[in-house]
Design an enzyme around this catalytic site. Sequence first.
Site, mmCIF file in Angstrom:
data_model
loop_
_atom_site.group_PDB
_atom_site.id
_atom_site.type_symbol
_atom_site.label_atom_id
_atom_site.label_comp_id
_atom_site.label_asym_id
_atom_site.label_seq_id
_atom_site.Cartn_x
_atom_site.Cartn_y
_atom_site.Cartn_z
ATOM 1 N N ASP A 1 3.210 -4.739 8.220
ATOM 2 C CA ASP A 1 1.143 -3.571 7.994
ATOM 3 C C ASP A 1 -0.063 -4.995 8.047
ATOM 4 O OD1 ASP A 1 -0.739 -2.862 6.934
ATOM 5 O OD2 ASP A 1 0.198 -2.010 5.395
ATOM 6 N N LYS B 1 -10.318 -0.705 10.547
ATOM 7 C CA LYS B 1 -10.636 -1.219 9.241
ATOM 8 C C LYS B 1 -11.784 -2.687 10.158
ATOM 9 C CE LYS B 1 -7.325 0.045 6.362
ATOM 10 N NZ LYS B 1 -8.105 0.160 5.267
ATOM 11 N N GLN C 1 -5.206 -5.568 7.525
ATOM 12 C CA GLN C 1 -6.583 -6.343 6.802
ATOM 13 C C GLN C 1 -5.877 -7.241 7.308
ATOM 14 O OE1 GLN C 1 -8.340 -5.312 4.617
ATOM 15 N NE2 GLN C 1 -6.875 -3.064 3.660
ATOM 16 N N CYS D 1 -4.547 2.876 -3.857
ATOM 17 C CA CYS D 1 -3.379 3.386 -2.963
ATOM 18 C C CYS D 1 -2.394 2.012 -3.787
ATOM 19 C CB CYS D 1 -3.574 3.400 -1.305
ATOM 20 S SG CYS D 1 -4.557 4.608 -1.145
ATOM 21 N N HIS E 1 0.940 -1.524 0.020
ATOM 22 C CA HIS E 1 0.335 -0.547 0.231
ATOM 23 C C HIS E 1 0.874 1.065 0.001
ATOM 24 C CE1 HIS E 1 -2.530 3.078 2.194
ATOM 25 N NE2 HIS E 1 -3.892 2.237 1.235
#
Length: 412
Positions: free
Chosen positions: A206, A232, A209, A370, A129
């Site tokens: 990261d 999220k 998600q 992104c 991202h």
Amino acid sequence: MHKVASSPVDWKAIREDFPILHEQVHGHPLIYFDNAATSQKPRAVLDALRNYYEHENANVHRGLHTLSARATEAYERARQRVADYIGAASADEIVFTRGTTESINLIAQAWGGKFLRAGDVILLTEMEHHSNLVPWQLLAERTGIRLRFVPVRDDGTLALDQLSSLLTPEVKLFAFTHISNSLGTINPVAELCRKAREVGALTLVDAAQSAGHMPVDVQELGCDFLALSGHKMCGPTGSGALYGRAEVLDSVPPWLGGGEMIVSVALEKSSFKKAPHRFEAGTPNISGAIGLAAAIDYIEKIGRAAIFDHDSELTRYALERFTELPGVRVLGPADQRGAIIGFLMDAAHPHDLTTFADQYGLAMRGGHHCNQPLMRRFGVSGTTRASFYFYNTKEEIDRMIDILQKAVRFFK
């Protein structure tokens, strides 16, 4: 990867916890398939926010009055809740931020600014991202460090066979996504962290998600840093956290200066608190942290293993239904993947398709997500993305397929 849920979950009842799912859009029931961008919020989170503002609202840490004590207790309790949720050894390893983007920028500027020199290498992947790419580009411009990238195969997985030539002693940090927000690829985080340790590199994961969709334990993963976004995973927008392994986090200098992060201030020089408070200058997003803790409580009552199973079942079902549509190309792995499907249809551009779907109440996202370098890797300008969460249903997927079939006829 995960334990089997001990008892069945009443997914239909869970939907009733989300008031927004009763919305009508253009006269149609809302189908919310934009969860990779942000999730919806259950009443438990909304109630926690309301309770804070009605009964506890005050600034934290500095006040000696009752409301400040309540706010401080709730805020620090939230820090411990996040630590427990991701398996951190201590609440002192949790820094509250606005989310994954701010967390990565903090490490790039504060850690990178202190420890990286010209010629050092940051290893990333082609599926990152922009929030795990642009901060490192900015750092490279300032310091002369170099960036390397693990390629992405045609099937949407990382070309791990090339890792030995990329992950060399020049690499000081390997930063990568857990689940791709465009491809749904689930990367082998523990293996990547182990390989990084073998060459003396730190790791940053990261988890934007993954943190709300599957079990995530930083001890099992073996990462040095991990970033997550509250919005999220059923939490408020502008909430999130950075995990840093204690001995590494303690070596990082402050990023933002101001009140709250200091021990003492003179006109010429200041001394600073230990981590994590040295990274939380000014009044923090107190309600956001409390709302995030409430979201974690809610998710944990369901169980992340159960959520992962539910998400996976929805995704498999959607992929099967997609085969009924003409002229469709789905990006990403064919087997195990996160609850994200990025696709293209010959019938229409992703922007046109997403706009058409909205007229029937279907919320998807069209564009580069992104992920512009990744889109170029696959020779496309963007995709349409349908992303699911535990409050979504197979019936909604059936309605999505019907709407997409309408789109094929409409744009023909």
